[in-house]
Scaffold this motif. Structure first.
Motif, PDB file in Angstrom:
ATOM      1  N   ILE A 173       0.954  -1.163   0.009  1.00 35.59           N
ATOM      2  CA  ILE A 173       0.042   0.018   0.009  1.00 35.59           C
ATOM      3  C   ILE A 173       0.825   1.322   0.177  1.00 35.59           C
ATOM      4  CG2 ILE A 173      -1.480   1.448   1.336  1.00 35.59           C
ATOM      5  CD1 ILE A 173      -2.839  -1.190   2.417  1.00 35.59           C
ATOM      6  N   ALA A 174       2.039   1.226   0.761  1.00 29.37           N
ATOM      7  CA  ALA A 174       2.686   2.374   0.905  1.00 29.37           C
ATOM      8  C   ALA A 174       3.692   2.497  -0.433  1.00 29.37           C
ATOM      9  CB  ALA A 174       3.795   1.999   2.042  1.00 29.37           C
ATOM     10  N   GLU A 175       3.700   1.588  -1.101  1.00 26.78           N
ATOM     11  CA  GLU A 175       4.445   1.812  -2.647  1.00 26.78           C
ATOM     12  C   GLU A 175       3.207   2.265  -3.505  1.00 26.78           C
ATOM     13  OE1 GLU A 175       7.127  -2.345  -2.398  1.00 26.78           O
ATOM     14  OE2 GLU A 175       6.218  -1.723  -4.529  1.00 26.78           O
ATOM     15  N   GLY A 176       2.047   2.368  -3.261  1.00 23.10           N
ATOM     16  CA  GLY A 176       1.085   3.016  -4.021  1.00 23.10           C
ATOM     17  C   GLY A 176       0.298   1.873  -5.004  1.00 23.10           C
ATOM     18  N   LEU A 177       0.657   0.603  -4.509  1.00 26.79           N
ATOM     19  CA  LEU A 177      -0.265  -0.624  -5.245  1.00 26.79           C
ATOM     20  C   LEU A 177      -1.754  -0.469  -5.101  1.00 26.79           C
ATOM     21  CD1 LEU A 177       2.806  -1.217  -5.944  1.00 26.79           C
ATOM     22  CD2 LEU A 177       1.620  -3.698  -5.878  1.00 26.79           C
ATOM     23  N   SER A 178      -2.479  -0.709  -5.921  1.00 26.59           N
ATOM     24  CA  SER A 178      -4.158  -1.041  -5.787  1.00 26.59           C
ATOM     25  C   SER A 178      -4.191  -2.380  -5.226  1.00 26.59           C
ATOM     26  CB  SER A 178      -4.838  -0.510  -7.406  1.00 26.59           C
ATOM     27  OG  SER A 178      -4.393  -1.488  -8.087  1.00 26.59           O
TER      28      SER A 178
END
Length: 227
Positions: A173-178
Protein backbone atom coordinates in the motif's frame (compact mmCIF):
# COMPACT_ATOMS: atom_id res chain seq x y z
CA UNK A 1 28.86 29.75 -40.76
CA UNK A 2 26.83 26.66 -39.87
CA UNK A 3 23.77 27.22 -37.74
CA UNK A 4 23.22 24.83 -34.86
CA UNK A 5 20.05 22.75 -35.12
CA UNK A 6 17.38 23.70 -32.64
CA UNK A 7 16.85 21.14 -29.88
CA UNK A 8 14.04 18.72 -30.56
CA UNK A 9 10.79 19.60 -28.81
CA UNK A 10 9.65 17.27 -26.06
CA UNK A 11 6.39 15.52 -26.97
CA UNK A 12 4.09 15.80 -23.94
CA UNK A 13 0.75 14.34 -22.82
CA UNK A 14 -1.18 16.20 -20.11
CA UNK A 15 -3.33 14.18 -17.68
CA UNK A 16 -5.74 16.03 -15.36
CA UNK A 17 -9.37 15.28 -14.54
CA UNK A 18 -10.43 18.94 -14.23
CA UNK A 19 -11.25 20.21 -17.70
CA UNK A 20 -10.48 23.88 -17.01
CA UNK A 21 -7.14 23.02 -15.40
CA UNK A 22 -6.22 20.56 -18.16
CA UNK A 23 -7.06 23.03 -20.93
CA UNK A 24 -5.18 25.77 -19.11
CA UNK A 25 -2.05 23.63 -18.83
CA UNK A 26 -2.27 22.67 -22.50
CA UNK A 27 -2.64 26.33 -23.46
CA UNK A 28 0.32 27.34 -21.29
CA UNK A 29 2.54 24.60 -22.68
CA UNK A 30 1.61 25.62 -26.23
CA UNK A 31 3.28 28.97 -25.56
CA UNK A 32 6.50 27.50 -24.19
CA UNK A 33 9.60 26.72 -26.26
CA UNK A 34 10.76 23.13 -26.48
CA UNK A 35 7.35 21.61 -25.70
CA UNK A 36 4.85 19.99 -28.08
CA UNK A 37 1.56 18.85 -26.54
CA UNK A 38 0.44 15.73 -28.42
CA UNK A 39 -2.51 14.68 -26.27
CA UNK A 40 -4.61 15.34 -23.16
CA UNK A 41 -6.27 12.82 -20.84
CA UNK A 42 -9.05 13.19 -18.28
CA UNK A 43 -7.94 10.30 -16.05
CA UNK A 44 -5.24 7.70 -15.61
CA UNK A 45 -6.83 5.14 -17.92
CA UNK A 46 -6.91 7.67 -20.76
CA UNK A 47 -3.31 8.64 -20.00
CA UNK A 48 -2.11 5.03 -20.28
CA UNK A 49 -4.04 4.58 -23.53
CA UNK A 50 -2.61 7.80 -25.01
CA UNK A 51 0.92 6.77 -24.10
CA UNK A 52 0.37 3.42 -25.83
CA UNK A 53 -0.88 5.16 -28.98
CA UNK A 54 1.33 8.25 -29.13
CA UNK A 55 4.57 7.22 -27.37
CA UNK A 56 5.18 10.70 -25.91
CA UNK A 57 8.45 11.64 -24.26
CA UNK A 58 6.81 12.85 -21.04
CA UNK A 59 3.44 12.72 -19.29
CA UNK A 60 2.54 15.60 -16.98
CA UNK A 61 0.48 13.63 -14.48
CA UNK A 62 -2.10 14.79 -11.95
CA UNK A 63 -2.42 12.42 -8.98
CA UNK A 64 -6.02 12.40 -7.79
CA UNK A 65 -8.15 11.33 -10.74
CA UNK A 66 -11.12 8.95 -11.18
CA UNK A 67 -10.98 5.37 -12.55
CA UNK A 68 -7.19 5.16 -12.35
CA UNK A 69 -5.26 7.61 -10.19
CA UNK A 70 -1.94 9.16 -11.08
CA UNK A 71 0.19 6.79 -9.01
CA UNK A 72 -1.26 3.66 -10.63
CA UNK A 73 -1.12 5.25 -14.08
CA UNK A 74 2.52 6.17 -13.50
CA UNK A 75 3.35 2.63 -12.44
CA UNK A 76 1.66 1.16 -15.52
CA UNK A 77 3.28 3.63 -17.91
CA UNK A 78 6.76 3.06 -16.53
CA UNK A 79 6.28 -0.73 -16.61
CA UNK A 80 4.69 -0.93 -20.07
CA UNK A 81 6.27 2.07 -21.82
CA UNK A 82 9.71 2.72 -20.26
CA UNK A 83 10.58 5.21 -22.99
CA UNK A 84 8.02 7.64 -21.55
CA UNK A 85 8.95 9.61 -18.43
CA UNK A 86 6.43 10.94 -15.91
CA UNK A 87 6.46 14.33 -14.20
CA UNK A 88 3.79 14.74 -11.54
CA UNK A 89 1.98 18.09 -11.68
CA UNK A 90 -0.38 18.25 -8.73
CA UNK A 91 -1.88 20.49 -6.07
CA UNK A 92 -0.57 18.23 -3.33
CA UNK A 93 2.96 18.21 -1.89
CA UNK A 94 2.23 16.05 1.18
CA UNK A 95 4.29 12.95 1.91
CA UNK A 96 1.37 10.61 1.17
CA UNK A 97 1.29 11.96 -2.39
CA UNK A 98 5.01 12.54 -2.97
CA UNK A 99 6.66 9.28 -1.96
CA UNK A 100 4.20 6.81 -3.56
CA UNK A 101 4.44 8.78 -6.82
CA UNK A 102 8.24 8.63 -6.81
CA UNK A 103 8.14 4.95 -5.84
CA UNK A 104 5.83 4.32 -8.81
CA UNK A 105 8.49 5.69 -11.15
CA UNK A 106 7.83 9.42 -11.51
CA UNK A 107 11.08 11.25 -12.25
CA UNK A 108 9.71 14.72 -11.62
CA UNK A 109 7.32 16.28 -9.12
CA UNK A 110 5.93 19.80 -9.37
CA UNK A 111 3.03 21.56 -7.71
CA UNK A 112 0.54 23.50 -9.81
CA UNK A 113 1.92 26.84 -8.70
CA UNK A 114 5.00 26.08 -10.82
CA UNK A 115 5.73 28.60 -13.56
CA UNK A 116 6.12 27.76 -17.22
CA UNK A 117 9.91 27.93 -17.09
CA UNK A 118 9.95 25.49 -14.18
CA UNK A 119 7.77 23.03 -16.09
CA UNK A 120 10.04 23.23 -19.15
CA UNK A 121 13.12 22.66 -16.98
CA UNK A 122 11.51 19.64 -15.30
CA UNK A 123 10.49 18.09 -18.62
CA UNK A 124 13.93 18.45 -20.15
CA UNK A 125 15.65 17.39 -16.91
CA UNK A 126 13.88 14.03 -16.83
CA UNK A 127 14.62 13.50 -20.52
CA UNK A 128 18.32 14.06 -19.86
CA UNK A 129 18.26 11.52 -17.02
CA UNK A 130 18.03 13.93 -14.10
CA UNK A 131 15.20 14.45 -11.61
CA UNK A 132 12.75 17.26 -12.28
CA UNK A 133 11.79 18.31 -8.76
CA UNK A 134 10.56 21.66 -7.52
CA UNK A 135 12.78 23.30 -4.87
CA UNK A 136 10.17 22.66 -2.18
CA UNK A 137 9.96 18.97 -3.05
CA UNK A 138 13.76 18.67 -3.08
CA UNK A 139 13.88 20.17 0.42
CA UNK A 140 11.22 17.75 1.66
CA UNK A 141 13.09 14.77 0.23
CA UNK A 142 16.31 15.88 1.92
CA UNK A 143 14.47 16.40 5.21
CA UNK A 144 12.93 12.94 5.07
CA UNK A 145 16.22 11.32 4.13
CA UNK A 146 17.88 13.12 7.03
CA UNK A 147 15.09 12.01 9.37
CA UNK A 148 15.51 8.45 8.15
CA UNK A 149 19.25 8.53 8.82
CA UNK A 150 18.69 9.87 12.34
CA UNK A 151 15.70 7.68 13.10
CA UNK A 152 15.68 4.24 14.69
CA UNK A 153 16.18 1.09 12.67
CA UNK A 154 13.04 -0.62 11.42
CA UNK A 155 11.50 -2.86 14.09
CA UNK A 156 12.48 -6.51 13.95
CA UNK A 157 8.90 -7.52 14.77
CA UNK A 158 5.79 -6.12 13.03
CA UNK A 159 4.08 -3.44 15.15
CA UNK A 160 0.61 -3.66 16.71
CA UNK A 161 0.35 -7.42 16.31
CA UNK A 162 0.38 -7.39 12.51
CA UNK A 163 1.13 -10.69 10.86
CA UNK A 164 3.96 -10.98 8.34
CA UNK A 165 1.46 -11.04 5.46
CA UNK A 166 -0.48 -8.03 6.81
CA UNK A 167 2.81 -6.14 7.08
CA UNK A 168 3.66 -7.13 3.50
CA UNK A 169 0.28 -5.79 2.33
CA UNK A 170 0.91 -2.57 4.27
CA UNK A 171 4.27 -2.08 2.54
CA UNK A 172 2.67 -2.58 -0.87
CA UNK A 173 0.00 0.00 0.00
CA UNK A 174 2.84 2.38 0.90
CA UNK A 175 4.34 1.73 -2.55
CA UNK A 176 1.08 2.95 -4.06
CA UNK A 177 -0.22 -0.39 -5.35
CA UNK A 178 -3.97 -0.90 -5.82
CA UNK A 179 -5.76 -3.96 -4.43
CA UNK A 180 -5.65 -5.84 -7.78
CA UNK A 181 -1.92 -5.06 -8.12
CA UNK A 182 -1.26 -6.31 -4.58
CA UNK A 183 -3.21 -9.47 -5.38
CA UNK A 184 -1.08 -10.07 -8.49
CA UNK A 185 2.15 -9.38 -6.62
CA UNK A 186 1.27 -11.81 -3.81
CA UNK A 187 -0.49 -14.36 -6.05
CA UNK A 188 -3.70 -14.22 -4.02
CA UNK A 189 -7.25 -13.09 -4.75
CA UNK A 190 -8.43 -9.50 -4.45
CA UNK A 191 -10.87 -10.67 -1.75
CA UNK A 192 -7.93 -12.02 0.28
CA UNK A 193 -6.15 -8.68 -0.04
CA UNK A 194 -9.25 -6.86 1.18
CA UNK A 195 -9.40 -9.18 4.20
CA UNK A 196 -5.76 -8.46 5.07
CA UNK A 197 -6.36 -4.72 4.69
CA UNK A 198 -9.45 -4.83 6.93
CA UNK A 199 -7.49 -6.78 9.56
CA UNK A 200 -4.50 -4.44 9.54
CA UNK A 201 -6.77 -1.37 9.63
CA UNK A 202 -8.55 -2.81 12.67
CA UNK A 203 -5.33 -3.62 14.50
CA UNK A 204 -3.73 -0.24 13.78
CA UNK A 205 -6.96 1.79 14.03
CA UNK A 206 -6.36 3.27 10.60
CA UNK A 207 -9.21 4.56 8.47
CA UNK A 208 -7.83 4.79 4.94
CA UNK A 209 -4.82 4.16 2.68
CA UNK A 210 -3.35 7.63 3.22
CA UNK A 211 -3.19 6.97 6.95
CA UNK A 212 -1.68 3.56 6.21
CA UNK A 213 1.16 5.16 4.22
CA UNK A 214 1.81 7.65 7.03
CA UNK A 215 1.78 4.80 9.55
CA UNK A 216 4.29 2.76 7.53
CA UNK A 217 6.74 5.68 7.46
CA UNK A 218 6.15 6.58 11.11
CA UNK A 219 6.87 3.00 12.20
CA UNK A 220 10.08 2.88 10.17
CA UNK A 221 8.75 0.14 7.91
CA UNK A 222 9.41 2.20 4.76
CA UNK A 223 12.29 4.48 3.88
CA UNK A 224 11.87 7.41 1.47
CA UNK A 225 13.28 6.64 -2.01
CA UNK A 226 16.77 7.98 -2.64
CA UNK A 227 15.91 9.39 -6.03
Amino acid sequence: MTQEAEPKSARVVVADDQTVVREGIVMLLGLLPGIEVVGAAGDGEEAVALVAGLAPDVVLMDLRMPRCDGVEATRRIRAEHPGTQVVVLTTFADDESLFPALAAGARGYLTKDAGGDEIVRAVHSVLSGDAGLSPGVQRRLLERLSEAERGPAPPSEPPDGLTARETEVLLLIAEGLSNPEIARRLHVSTATVKTHINNLFTKTRLKDRAQAVRYAYAKGLVRPPAG
